[in-house]
Design an enzyme around this catalytic site. Structure first.
Site, PDB file in Angstrom:
ATOM      1  N   ARG A 197     -14.459 -17.736  -9.833  1.00 51.97           N
ATOM      2  CA  ARG A 197     -14.002 -16.407 -10.211  1.00 51.97           C
ATOM      3  C   ARG A 197     -15.181 -15.486 -10.580  1.00 51.97           C
ATOM      4  NH1 ARG A 197      -9.448 -13.135  -9.898  1.00 51.97           N
ATOM      5  NH2 ARG A 197      -8.525 -15.065  -9.275  1.00 51.97           N
ATOM      6  N   ASP A 228      -2.800  -3.836 -19.196  1.00 44.82           N
ATOM      7  CA  ASP A 228      -1.842  -2.715 -19.337  1.00 44.82           C
ATOM      8  C   ASP A 228      -1.898  -2.092 -20.731  1.00 44.82           C
ATOM      9  OD1 ASP A 228       0.579  -4.682 -17.491  1.00 44.82           O
ATOM     10  OD2 ASP A 228      -1.000  -3.328 -16.771  1.00 44.82           O
ATOM     11  N   ASN A 278      -4.613   2.794 -13.445  1.00 44.79           N
ATOM     12  CA  ASN A 278      -3.680   1.831 -12.853  1.00 44.79           C
ATOM     13  C   ASN A 278      -2.266   2.390 -12.905  1.00 44.79           C
ATOM     14  OD1 ASN A 278      -2.750  -0.803 -11.896  1.00 44.79           O
ATOM     15  ND2 ASN A 278      -1.938  -1.082 -13.974  1.00 44.79           N
ATOM     16  N   HIS A 286       1.563   1.196 -13.307  1.00 49.23           N
ATOM     17  CA  HIS A 286       2.361   0.022 -13.657  1.00 49.23           C
ATOM     18  C   HIS A 286       3.832   0.398 -13.540  1.00 49.23           C
ATOM     19  CE1 HIS A 286       3.419  -3.773 -15.482  1.00 49.23           C
ATOM     20  NE2 HIS A 286       4.280  -3.111 -16.243  1.00 49.23           N
ATOM     21  N   GLU A 323       6.446   6.280  -9.232  1.00 48.74           N
ATOM     22  CA  GLU A 323       5.065   5.888  -8.893  1.00 48.74           C
ATOM     23  C   GLU A 323       4.395   6.859  -7.933  1.00 48.74           C
ATOM     24  OE1 GLU A 323       4.632   1.744  -7.832  1.00 48.74           O
ATOM     25  OE2 GLU A 323       6.489   1.285  -8.877  1.00 48.74           O
ATOM     26  N   ASN A 357       1.665   2.998  -2.580  1.00 48.65           N
ATOM     27  CA  ASN A 357       1.012   3.939  -3.511  1.00 48.65           C
ATOM     28  C   ASN A 357      -0.241   4.525  -2.874  1.00 48.65           C
ATOM     29  OD1 ASN A 357       2.262   4.132  -6.359  1.00 48.65           O
ATOM     30  ND2 ASN A 357       2.487   1.990  -5.815  1.00 48.65           N
ATOM     31  N   GLN A 385      10.844   7.595  -7.148  1.00 45.05           N
ATOM     32  CA  GLN A 385      11.091   8.629  -8.169  1.00 45.05           C
ATOM     33  C   GLN A 385       9.977   8.733  -9.206  1.00 45.05           C
ATOM     34  OE1 GLN A 385      14.987   8.219  -9.956  1.00 45.05           O
ATOM     35  NE2 GLN A 385      16.051   8.235  -7.987  1.00 45.05           N
ATOM     36  N   GLY A 394       0.782  -1.229   0.000  1.00 46.17           N
ATOM     37  CA  GLY A 394       0.000   0.000   0.000  1.00 46.17           C
ATOM     38  C   GLY A 394       0.810   1.273   0.000  1.00 46.17           C
TER      39      GLY A 394
HETATM   40  C1  GRF Z   1       4.567  -1.784  -6.837  1.00 42.09           C
HETATM   41  O1  GRF Z   1       5.656  -2.326  -7.578  1.00 42.09           O
HETATM   42  C2  GRF Z   1       3.585  -1.149  -7.795  1.00 42.09           C
HETATM   43  O2  GRF Z   1       4.218  -0.575  -8.917  1.00 42.09           O
HETATM   44  C3  GRF Z   1       2.819  -2.314  -8.271  1.00 42.09           C
HETATM   45  O3  GRF Z   1       2.575  -3.050  -7.064  1.00 42.09           O
HETATM   46  C4  GRF Z   1       3.749  -2.933  -6.225  1.00 42.09           C
HETATM   47  C5  GRF Z   1       3.374  -2.697  -4.785  1.00 42.09           C
HETATM   48  O4  GRF Z   1       2.774  -1.447  -4.680  1.00 42.09           O
HETATM   49  N1  GRF Z   1       1.669  -1.880  -8.979  1.00 42.09           N
HETATM   50  P1  GRF Z   1       2.202  -0.914  -3.243  1.00 42.09           P
HETATM   51  O5  GRF Z   1       3.384  -0.709  -2.329  1.00 42.09           O
HETATM   52  O6  GRF Z   1       1.274  -1.975  -2.704  1.00 42.09           O
HETATM   53  O7  GRF Z   1       1.514   0.375  -3.586  1.00 42.09           O
END
Ligand code: GRF
Length: 208
Positions: free
Chosen positions: A66, A151, A108, A110, A181, A14, A179, A12
């Site tokens: 699913r 993606d 998203n 990536h 995300e 991000n 740097q 988490g």
């Molecule tokens: C990161 O490498 C992000 O780029 C990818 O998931 C990984 C973990 O992200 N999408 P986070 O720390 O859970 O935000």
């Protein structure tokens, strides 16, 4: 006020960058109305709780198949009535029904410069392992709208990050997060919240 729900799977970081940016005024005109994780015991749910944001987990393990999980995930998203769905380290394929319902209202992050090092099997640390194996000198991150492909949606923003001598996948992942995300994702949300971008012919353009 843009209502956003953030979908997470792991640490988490991000999500934390978004929470901190809203608090600091970097992201304006936005409210994080909910967090949804596909794992029950992850740090990202704790981060949401610490920030006073409602958080739920919807795990594929709890459903017969699913399709039933996909419907439960879409129901959980709809419960928050978001204007924008943000995938922040979310590692589950987005149900086609959700893409159809939300259209260009799912974004998203990536951890590579799409179209390099993306698609099936390219997620998390694996992306950085492939970058180092290939000997690439520059990598980075991309924020894009989510469509039915993996993606493949319209690219909103990208930021390059240099690969350095002696990088391990973990060191490179951390540098791409710091740097690229954690800068790109809050900025993309602020741009959407303030109507600065539009999608025309599957390309993202800035509104003048
Ligand atoms: C990161 O490498 C992000 O780029 C990818 O998931 C990984 C973990 O992200 N999408 P986070 O720390 O859970 O935000």
């Amino acid at each position: 006020m843009l209502r956003i729900v953030v979908l997470v799977s792991g640490g988490g970081t991000n999500l934390q960058a978004i929470i901190d940016s809203v608090a600091a005024g970097g992201i304006t005109n936005t409210e994080i109305v909910g967090v949804i994780s596909n794992n029950k015991t992850v740090k990202s749910l704790e981060r949401a709780k610490n920030a006073g944001i409602p958080a739920v987990s919807v795990s594929p393990k709890d459903f017969e198949n699913r399709d039933i999980f996909n419907d439960a995930l879409l129901d959980a998203v709809n419960e928050f009535a978001p204007d924008l769905v943000v995938l922040a380290g979310f590692l589950v394929a987005i149900p086609p029904k959700m893409v159809a319902q939300y259209g260009n209202r799912i974004i998203n992050i990536h951890p590579s410069l799409i179209p390099s090092f993306c698609g099936v099997g390219y997620y998390g640390l694996k992306v950085h392992e492939r970058v180092l194996e290939r000997g690439a000198k520059v990598t980075g991150a991309t924020v894009h709208f989510v469509n039915e492909g993996m993606d493949e949606g319209p690219i909103i923003s990208q930021k390059a990050v240099y690969v350095e001598e002696g990088d391990t996948p973990e060191i490179l992942q951390r540098r791409v997060m710091e740097q690229a995300e954690w800068i790109l994702l809050p900025k993309a949300i602020d741009d959407i919240a303030n109507d600065r971008i539009t999608v025309i012919d599957n390309k993202v353009v800035k509104n003048n």
